[in-house]
Design a protein around this motif. Structure first.
Motif, PDB file in Angstrom:
ATOM      1  N   LYS A 275      10.186  -6.239  -2.257  1.00  0.00           N
ATOM      2  CA  LYS A 275       9.016  -6.918  -2.182  1.00  0.00           C
ATOM      3  C   LYS A 275       8.152  -7.270  -3.396  1.00  0.00           C
ATOM      4  CE  LYS A 275       9.549  -6.129   2.196  1.00  0.00           C
ATOM      5  NZ  LYS A 275       9.950  -7.330   3.211  1.00  0.00           N
ATOM      6  N   GLU A 276       8.618  -7.044  -4.701  1.00  0.00           N
ATOM      7  CA  GLU A 276       7.767  -7.178  -5.749  1.00  0.00           C
ATOM      8  C   GLU A 276       8.659  -6.994  -7.184  1.00  0.00           C
ATOM      9  OE1 GLU A 276       3.795  -5.487  -6.134  1.00  0.00           O
ATOM     10  OE2 GLU A 276       4.429  -4.847  -8.357  1.00  0.00           O
ATOM     11  N   ILE A 277       8.567  -7.999  -7.715  1.00  0.00           N
ATOM     12  CA  ILE A 277       9.152  -8.164  -9.059  1.00  0.00           C
ATOM     13  C   ILE A 277       8.224  -8.109 -10.095  1.00  0.00           C
ATOM     14  CG2 ILE A 277      11.431  -8.705  -8.369  1.00  0.00           C
ATOM     15  CD1 ILE A 277      10.747 -11.391  -9.961  1.00  0.00           C
ATOM     16  N   LEU A 466       1.161  -3.172  -0.638  1.00  0.00           N
ATOM     17  CA  LEU A 466       2.451  -2.941  -0.602  1.00  0.00           C
ATOM     18  C   LEU A 466       2.740  -1.371  -0.448  1.00  0.00           C
ATOM     19  CD1 LEU A 466       5.373  -3.433  -0.863  1.00  0.00           C
ATOM     20  CD2 LEU A 466       5.128  -4.111  -3.447  1.00  0.00           C
ATOM     21  N   VAL A 467       3.265  -0.993   0.482  1.00  0.00           N
ATOM     22  CA  VAL A 467       3.286   0.452   0.570  1.00  0.00           C
ATOM     23  C   VAL A 467       4.571   1.104  -0.189  1.00  0.00           C
ATOM     24  CG1 VAL A 467       3.111   2.638   2.472  1.00  0.00           C
ATOM     25  CG2 VAL A 467       2.202   0.365   3.106  1.00  0.00           C
ATOM     26  N   GLU A 468       4.333   1.978  -0.875  1.00  0.00           N
ATOM     27  CA  GLU A 468       5.539   2.780  -1.722  1.00  0.00           C
ATOM     28  C   GLU A 468       5.801   3.926  -1.387  1.00  0.00           C
ATOM     29  OE1 GLU A 468       4.666   2.254  -6.260  1.00  0.00           O
ATOM     30  OE2 GLU A 468       3.640   0.390  -5.671  1.00  0.00           O
ATOM     31  N   VAL A 496       5.957   2.512   7.810  1.00  0.00           N
ATOM     32  CA  VAL A 496       5.486   1.320   7.003  1.00  0.00           C
ATOM     33  C   VAL A 496       5.830   1.002   5.546  1.00  0.00           C
ATOM     34  CG1 VAL A 496       3.589   0.989   8.803  1.00  0.00           C
ATOM     35  CG2 VAL A 496       3.155   2.216   6.630  1.00  0.00           C
ATOM     36  N   ILE A 497       6.437   2.322   5.133  1.00  0.00           N
ATOM     37  CA  ILE A 497       6.936   2.360   3.778  1.00  0.00           C
ATOM     38  C   ILE A 497       7.685   1.024   3.485  1.00  0.00           C
ATOM     39  CG2 ILE A 497       7.959   3.697   1.741  1.00  0.00           C
ATOM     40  CD1 ILE A 497       6.931   6.181   3.414  1.00  0.00           C
ATOM     41  N   GLY A 498       7.427   0.492   2.350  1.00  0.00           N
ATOM     42  CA  GLY A 498       8.214  -0.598   1.979  1.00  0.00           C
ATOM     43  C   GLY A 498       7.671  -2.034   2.395  1.00  0.00           C
ATOM     44  N   LYS A 499       6.796  -1.719   3.165  1.00  0.00           N
ATOM     45  CA  LYS A 499       6.264  -3.076   3.654  1.00  0.00           C
ATOM     46  C   LYS A 499       5.048  -3.581   3.265  1.00  0.00           C
ATOM     47  CE  LYS A 499       8.403  -2.445   8.464  1.00  0.00           C
ATOM     48  NZ  LYS A 499       8.155  -2.044   9.877  1.00  0.00           N
ATOM     49  N   ILE A 500       4.454  -4.781   3.157  1.00  0.00           N
ATOM     50  CA  ILE A 500       3.059  -5.230   3.187  1.00  0.00           C
ATOM     51  C   ILE A 500       2.229  -5.308   4.226  1.00  0.00           C
ATOM     52  CG2 ILE A 500       1.936  -7.193   2.001  1.00  0.00           C
ATOM     53  CD1 ILE A 500       4.390  -7.660   0.443  1.00  0.00           C
ATOM     54  N   ILE A 501       1.403  -4.570   4.420  1.00  0.00           N
ATOM     55  CA  ILE A 501       0.442  -4.310   5.580  1.00  0.00           C
ATOM     56  C   ILE A 501      -0.875  -4.436   5.209  1.00  0.00           C
ATOM     57  CG2 ILE A 501       2.165  -2.898   6.651  1.00  0.00           C
ATOM     58  CD1 ILE A 501       0.300  -0.638   6.013  1.00  0.00           C
TER      59      ILE A 501
END
Length: 525
Positions: A275-277, A466-468, A496-501
């Motif tokens: 989801k992010e770099i 962005l849930v880590e 929801v971990i790994g998602k953008i919420i």
């Protein structure tokens, strides 16, 4: 290192394989009786080249080649079967990325990762040379590992990273910590399989440190942490030679990867669901200046903005290289985030001159104004050093007023400590420690105040997070980061971990935000 040097190194090890570490007690006594220069010259001259300032400043860009043909030597491909490795990482994101590469190499050799020191068959300390405190932590850990090494003689312990390229550090290890098996630098990480082979089958300490920069090795394996955020190294080294900084000597000259190789790596991460770099470089916005064609970070960011990955960041920038093209591209928004870390180091033009930062307070403020006009809501953070040699009270006040004028929302603050091998290390460190601490305390109070004020503005807002994973302090709470890099804690199902919420902020703290999950929240981009 050329072939002749390698042969010399091999010959040295064959001459006295037991001189370095056979009988631990007698060897320690022997080494301590030898002058450090003699020790380096006699046993490690062929493999050890400490950084040299004169050579470093004369270095040429054309010396770097790009290689796409890396492979693990056949005899090392299964050497780690039923064995485990542990890597302890100190320092910056670049060190974290180097650890991912070393973990990839070890995994390809059959090793498995472990967090338990007692289980490990290979332990690597990936070190940082920026601050004295980091160095002290590493030597503390080395001391803790000695009893384990005595208990498990076959355990391989290696020291790598930036500290290993400091002559004083190497001398200290040779004289006091002779149970260390390997010392290698930042330019030759790809040589880890061969170095490990030498350490396993030779009784000599294996040391390979090059002052000359390594080439760019493109197809090295990596083991990344998680599947949410990824580091992408776009360049190596630094050519700025700030008078306090060891990085140009430990990391070498600026070497940019080819754009197509970077873009391919980002596409692979996007396809894998990241989801992010974060694009990495010691001086990330100098990217492309050493290429044989006109291409910079602005152009690279524009290309990456077209890739289907929700968030793109970069770090760390140098104000001198933050050009109009980059600002223009960032202002387009999309997946390019407007959280900008822009180290200033001091608010005094005179101190900046002595630091060799090559910009003035006024020029820095002009740059900030350009960024603010293009991106009015951009978050700016910075690095600041207090107590630089000869810094006056008035010059420190310049730093305080700059902090307020720019409105930094966060800052990494440090007390100056000399690093051996840098120009400033030769100067008198003439600011009393109590003065340094008092200045740091005042600066941190201002940083805390401005951070709290910036956080307060988020109360009542709904932000994209962005849930880590689980919060470090409370496993019943999840945490993640906003687009502007604000930490948010909230309760939600682990799904929801790994998602953008979307999360609504209900309470602001100095360094974090408390929120609640928006009802019927679905992943957003």
């Amino acid at each position: 290192m050329n072939e002749q040097q390698r042969k010399q190194a091999s010959q040295i090890k064959q001459v006295d394989p037991t001189d370095i570490k056979s009988d631990q007690d007698s060897n320690l006594e022997r080494i301590q009786s030898i002058d450090s220069d003699e020790l380096i010259g006699k046993y490690f001259q062929a493999t050890y080249e400490p950084p040299n300032m004169k050579k470093a400043k004369k270095r040429l860009k054309k010396d770097v080649d790009v290689h796409y043909d890396f492979s693990i030597p056949k005899e090392m491909q299964n050497i780690g079967k039923d064995k485990k490795f542990l890597i302890r990482t100190y320092g910056c994101q670049m060190n974290e990325h180097d650890t991912e590469v070393m973990a990839g190499l070890l995994t390809d050799m059959g090793y498995q990762s472990t967090d338990d020191t007692n289980e490990a068959d290979v332990i690597l300390l990936n070190t940082c040379a920026i601050r004295e405190n980091a160095e002290n932590k590493v030597f503390g850990e080395i001391g803790h590992l000695k009893p384990l090494k005595l208990e498990k003689p076959d355990l391989i312990i290696g020291v790598c990273g930036c500290m290993s390229q400091e002559e004083s550090v190497v001398n200290r290890i040779l004289q006091k910590h002779h149970f260390i098996d390997m010392i290698f630098g930042t330019h030759n990480i790809h040589r880890l399989p061969s170095l490990l082979k030498e350490a396993m089958f030779s009784k000599a300490m294996v040391m390979e440190v090059w002052s000359k920069e390594g080439d760019i090795i493109e197809n090295l394996p990596k083991v990344r942490k998680g599947k949410i955020k990824g580091w992408v190294n776009i360049m190596y080294g630094c050519d700025k030679f700030c008078t306090y900084c060891i990085v140009p000597y430990t990391r070498g000259k600026e070497r940019s990867r080819m754009p197509e190789d970077i873009i391919q790596e980002v596409r692979q991460l996007a396809a894998a669901g990241y989801k992010e770099i974060t694009l990495l470089g010691q001086n990330v916005n100098a990217y492309g200046k050493d290429l044989e064609f006109e291409y910079g970070l602005g152009q690279l960011m524009e290309e990456i903005s077209k890739i289907d990955i929700p968030r793109v960041r970069f770090t760390t920038s140098h104000p001198r290289d933050f050009d109009d093209r980059l600002i223009e591209v960032l202002a387009q928004g999309g997946n390019l985030l407007d959280h900008i870390h822009l180290p200033v180091q001091s608010g005094s033009s005179e101190v900046l001159r002595v630091m060799a930062r090559r910009y003035t307070r006024e020029e820095y403020l002009v740059l900030v104004d350009k960024i603010r006009k293009a991106m009015p809501n951009a978050t700016l953070t910075t690095d600041i050093i207090v107590g630089f040699p000869n810094e006056t009270d008035e010059q420190f006040e310049d730093t305080m007023t700059l902090m307020e004028e720019v409105g930094f929302e966060s800052a990494y603050t440090y007390i100056y400590s000399p690093r051996e091998g840098t120009p400033s290390a030769k100067w008198e460190d003439n600011i009393p420690m109590e003065v340094k601490k008092e200045r740091l305390q005042r600066l941190n109070a201002l940083v805390n105040k401005q951070s709290a004020e910036a956080m307060k503005k988020y109360e009542g807002q709904t932000v994209k997070v962005l849930v880590e994973g689980e919060s470090k302090k409370n496993p019943d709470v999840l945490s993640g980061y906003t687009e502007r890099n604000k930490l948010v804690n909230f309760k939600a199902p682990n799904s929801v971990i790994g998602k953008i919420i979307e999360v609504k902020i209900i309470k602001a703290k100095t360094w974090s935000l408390d929120g609640e999950l928006v009802e019927k929240a679905v992943e957003v981009n």
